[in-house]
Design a protein around this motif. Structure first.
Motif, PDB file in Angstrom:
ATOM      1  N   ASN A   1       0.790  -1.236   0.000  1.00 64.44           N
ATOM      2  CA  ASN A   1       0.000   0.000   0.000  1.00 64.44           C
ATOM      3  C   ASN A   1       0.822   1.287   0.000  1.00 64.44           C
ATOM      4  OD1 ASN A   1      -2.974  -0.139  -0.107  1.00 64.44           O
ATOM      5  ND2 ASN A   1      -2.685  -1.707   1.462  1.00 64.44           N
ATOM      6  N   PRO A   2       1.829   1.438   0.872  1.00 70.38           N
ATOM      7  CA  PRO A   2       2.549   2.722   0.871  1.00 70.38           C
ATOM      8  C   PRO A   2       3.182   3.040  -0.489  1.00 70.38           C
ATOM      9  CG  PRO A   2       3.029   1.514   2.879  1.00 70.38           C
ATOM     10  CD  PRO A   2       2.275   0.561   1.977  1.00 70.38           C
ATOM     11  N   ALA A   3       3.742   2.004  -1.138  1.00 67.99           N
ATOM     12  CA  ALA A   3       4.386   2.233  -2.439  1.00 67.99           C
ATOM     13  C   ALA A   3       3.345   2.544  -3.510  1.00 67.99           C
ATOM     14  CB  ALA A   3       5.199   0.999  -2.827  1.00 67.99           C
ATOM     15  N   ILE A   4       2.228   1.836  -3.467  1.00 71.16           N
ATOM     16  CA  ILE A   4       1.179   2.071  -4.470  1.00 71.16           C
ATOM     17  C   ILE A   4       0.617   3.485  -4.316  1.00 71.16           C
ATOM     18  CG2 ILE A   4      -1.130   1.360  -5.215  1.00 71.16           C
ATOM     19  CD1 ILE A   4      -0.365  -1.530  -4.345  1.00 71.16           C
ATOM     20  N   LEU A   5       0.389   3.895  -3.090  1.00 72.36           N
ATOM     21  CA  LEU A   5      -0.185   5.229  -2.849  1.00 72.36           C
ATOM     22  C   LEU A   5       0.747   6.334  -3.313  1.00 72.36           C
ATOM     23  CD1 LEU A   5      -1.664   4.458   0.682  1.00 72.36           C
ATOM     24  CD2 LEU A   5      -3.021   5.059  -1.336  1.00 72.36           C
ATOM     25  N   THR A   6       2.031   6.216  -2.988  1.00 75.64           N
ATOM     26  CA  THR A   6       2.947   7.294  -3.381  1.00 75.64           C
ATOM     27  C   THR A   6       3.141   7.310  -4.898  1.00 75.64           C
ATOM     28  OG1 THR A   6       4.828   5.877  -2.840  1.00 75.64           O
ATOM     29  CG2 THR A   6       4.235   7.529  -1.232  1.00 75.64           C
ATOM     30  N   TYR A   7       3.080   6.139  -5.518  1.00 74.21           N
ATOM     31  CA  TYR A   7       3.202   6.091  -6.985  1.00 74.21           C
ATOM     32  C   TYR A   7       2.010   6.815  -7.627  1.00 74.21           C
ATOM     33  CZ  TYR A   7       3.237   4.224 -11.738  1.00 74.21           C
ATOM     34  OH  TYR A   7       3.220   4.096 -13.108  1.00 74.21           O
ATOM     35  N   ILE A   8       0.815   6.484  -7.160  1.00 71.46           N
ATOM     36  CA  ILE A   8      -0.384   7.138  -7.737  1.00 71.46           C
ATOM     37  C   ILE A   8      -0.279   8.654  -7.565  1.00 71.46           C
ATOM     38  CG2 ILE A   8      -2.895   7.430  -7.470  1.00 71.46           C
ATOM     39  CD1 ILE A   8      -2.965   4.444  -6.576  1.00 71.46           C
ATOM     40  N   ALA A   9       0.144   9.075  -6.383  1.00 70.30           N
ATOM     41  CA  ALA A   9       0.277  10.513  -6.135  1.00 70.30           C
ATOM     42  C   ALA A   9       1.341  11.128  -7.059  1.00 70.30           C
ATOM     43  CB  ALA A   9       0.632  10.758  -4.669  1.00 70.30           C
ATOM     44  N   ALA A  10       2.453  10.429  -7.232  1.00 71.25           N
ATOM     45  CA  ALA A  10       3.577  10.991  -8.003  1.00 71.25           C
ATOM     46  C   ALA A  10       3.248  11.137  -9.482  1.00 71.25           C
ATOM     47  CB  ALA A  10       4.815  10.109  -7.829  1.00 71.25           C
ATOM     48  N   ILE A  11       2.443  10.217 -10.032  1.00 72.34           N
ATOM     49  CA  ILE A  11       2.168  10.318 -11.477  1.00 72.34           C
ATOM     50  C   ILE A  11       0.939  11.177 -11.778  1.00 72.34           C
ATOM     51  CG2 ILE A  11       3.326   8.133 -12.016  1.00 72.34           C
ATOM     52  CD1 ILE A  11       0.477   6.929 -12.451  1.00 72.34           C
ATOM     53  N   HIS A  12       0.342  11.740 -10.726  1.00 71.59           N
ATOM     54  CA  HIS A  12      -0.771  12.687 -10.933  1.00 71.59           C
ATOM     55  C   HIS A  12      -0.454  13.994 -10.193  1.00 71.59           C
ATOM     56  CE1 HIS A  12      -2.677   8.724 -11.658  1.00 71.59           C
ATOM     57  NE2 HIS A  12      -3.329   9.392 -12.594  1.00 71.59           N
ATOM     58  N   PRO A  13       0.626  14.676 -10.604  1.00 70.20           N
ATOM     59  CA  PRO A  13       1.061  15.856  -9.846  1.00 70.20           C
ATOM     60  C   PRO A  13       0.000  16.957  -9.786  1.00 70.20           C
ATOM     61  CG  PRO A  13       2.246  15.678 -11.940  1.00 70.20           C
ATOM     62  CD  PRO A  13       1.482  14.404 -11.764  1.00 70.20           C
ATOM     63  N   GLN A  14      -0.868  17.008 -10.814  1.00 73.88           N
ATOM     64  CA  GLN A  14      -1.906  18.043 -10.837  1.00 73.88           C
ATOM     65  C   GLN A  14      -2.866  17.895  -9.662  1.00 73.88           C
ATOM     66  OE1 GLN A  14      -1.940  15.300 -12.655  1.00 73.88           O
ATOM     67  NE2 GLN A  14      -4.014  14.515 -12.344  1.00 73.88           N
ATOM     68  N   ALA A  15      -2.960  16.692  -9.099  1.00 73.61           N
ATOM     69  CA  ALA A  15      -3.885  16.459  -7.976  1.00 73.61           C
ATOM     70  C   ALA A  15      -3.278  16.895  -6.640  1.00 73.61           C
ATOM     71  CB  ALA A  15      -4.293  14.992  -7.923  1.00 73.61           C
ATOM     72  N   HIS A  16      -1.977  17.172  -6.640  1.00 76.41           N
ATOM     73  CA  HIS A  16      -1.307  17.745  -5.466  1.00 76.41           C
ATOM     74  C   HIS A  16      -1.530  16.867  -4.224  1.00 76.41           C
ATOM     75  CE1 HIS A  16      -0.255  21.754  -3.232  1.00 76.41           C
ATOM     76  NE2 HIS A  16       0.791  20.990  -3.425  1.00 76.41           N
ATOM     77  N   MET A  17      -1.205  15.599  -4.334  1.00 76.77           N
ATOM     78  CA  MET A  17      -1.429  14.655  -3.233  1.00 76.77           C
ATOM     79  C   MET A  17      -0.169  14.387  -2.408  1.00 76.77           C
ATOM     80  SD  MET A  17      -4.522  13.598  -2.850  1.00 76.77           S
ATOM     81  CE  MET A  17      -6.023  14.041  -3.711  1.00 76.77           C
ATOM     82  N   LEU A  18       0.974  14.901  -2.874  1.00 81.83           N
ATOM     83  CA  LEU A  18       2.205  14.737  -2.083  1.00 81.83           C
ATOM     84  C   LEU A  18       2.404  15.984  -1.228  1.00 81.83           C
ATOM     85  CD1 LEU A  18       4.585  13.262  -4.828  1.00 81.83           C
ATOM     86  CD2 LEU A  18       3.568  12.030  -2.895  1.00 81.83           C
ATOM     87  N   PRO A  19       2.932  15.824  -0.006  1.00 83.33           N
ATOM     88  CA  PRO A  19       3.238  17.007   0.810  1.00 83.33           C
ATOM     89  C   PRO A  19       4.292  17.879   0.128  1.00 83.33           C
ATOM     90  CG  PRO A  19       3.259  15.005   2.130  1.00 83.33           C
ATOM     91  CD  PRO A  19       3.190  14.566   0.694  1.00 83.33           C
ATOM     92  N   ASP A  20       4.386  19.141   0.572  1.00 82.13           N
ATOM     93  CA  ASP A  20       5.227  20.114  -0.133  1.00 82.13           C
ATOM     94  C   ASP A  20       6.709  20.031   0.208  1.00 82.13           C
ATOM     95  OD1 ASP A  20       3.228  21.337  -1.660  1.00 82.13           O
ATOM     96  OD2 ASP A  20       2.553  22.485   0.095  1.00 82.13           O
TER      97      ASP A  20
END
Ligand SMILES: N[C@@H](CCC(=O)N[C@@H](CS)C(=O)NCC(=O)O)C(=O)O
Length: 205
Positions: free
Chosen positions: A65-84
């Motif tokens: 899960n942690p790897a899948i979640l960060t991957y999804i966040a990283a390839i959708h930068p427009q959604a701004h799901m990673l912390p700054d």
């Protein structure tokens, strides 16, 4: 194209919700673990760990899960799901690591004791620890990992759908989320998001 391998009501809820949140183009493939589909050769070729979730990507399969979640966040930068900032990113990763390696494993002692011991007595003893261990996890998360209203503060990030699972694990053993006000507020806020509700409908929960 992404394909999420999931079982209804499983921890695959977290990446499934995130895929909806970011507006990803994705397909789903159900792996009914109650029927043992995760142990079938076809699925073991996808994930030799015999677990869901797994995410098929153009580059190969991602598990955990942690790897899948960060991957999804990283390839959708427009959604701004990673912390700054790098520090906040590490804080979010620490929460996901705790959920994956401690809280989820504490919950797994309810039904998966055979992974760790053979005797019925040992299984019963492990089951008896689940309530207190999940209470400890909830208190720890409430105190140290949940800024509120979202895990990282004012902004929803990739770790929120994963945190959503914890009250579900707690509820299965009768630990009431309302004993943990920040966690309860987080859970309630998650239940008001269209992405959460859409995915819950797919999972039939
Ligand atoms: N560390 C893994 C755990 C995955 C996991 O245990 N998934 C459960 C469903 S929530 C599963 O596949 N269980 C099947 C089994 O234990 O046989 C992750 O976070 O992705």
């Amino acid at each position: 194209m992404l394909t999420l391998y999931y079982a209804k009501g499983s921890s695959a809820l977290a990446p499934h919700i995130l895929l909806e949140e970011v507006g990803a183009e994705y397909a789903v493939h159900e792996v009914p673990i109650t029927k043992g589909a995760h142990n079938e050769p076809a699925y073991l070729e996808i994930n030799p760990k015999a677990r869901v979730p797994a995410l098929m990507t153009p580059n190969g399969v991602i598990t955990e899960n942690p790897a899948i979640l960060t991957y999804i966040a990283a390839i959708h930068p427009q959604a701004h799901m990673l912390p700054d900032t790098p520090f906040e990113r590490a804080e979010a990763d620490a929460l996901c690591a705790y959920l994956c390696a401690t809280a989820h494993v504490a919950f797994a002692h309810l039904l998966r004791g055979a992974r760790w011991a053979d005797s019925e007595e040992a299984h019963a003893s492990m089951k008896a620890k689940v309530v207190n261990n999940l209470r400890d996890c909830a208190k720890l998360v409430e105190t140290h990992h949940l800024k509120g209203p979202w895990a990282m503060g004012e902004r929803y990030t990739f770790c929120d759908p994963y945190l959503f699972l914890m009250p579900r694990w707690m509820g299965k053993v009768g630990v009431d989320v309302s004993d943990y006000p920040k966690l309860a507020e987080h859970h309630n806020a998650m239940l008001h998001r269209p992405a959460t509700l859409a995915v819950m409908a797919v999972h039939g929960i």
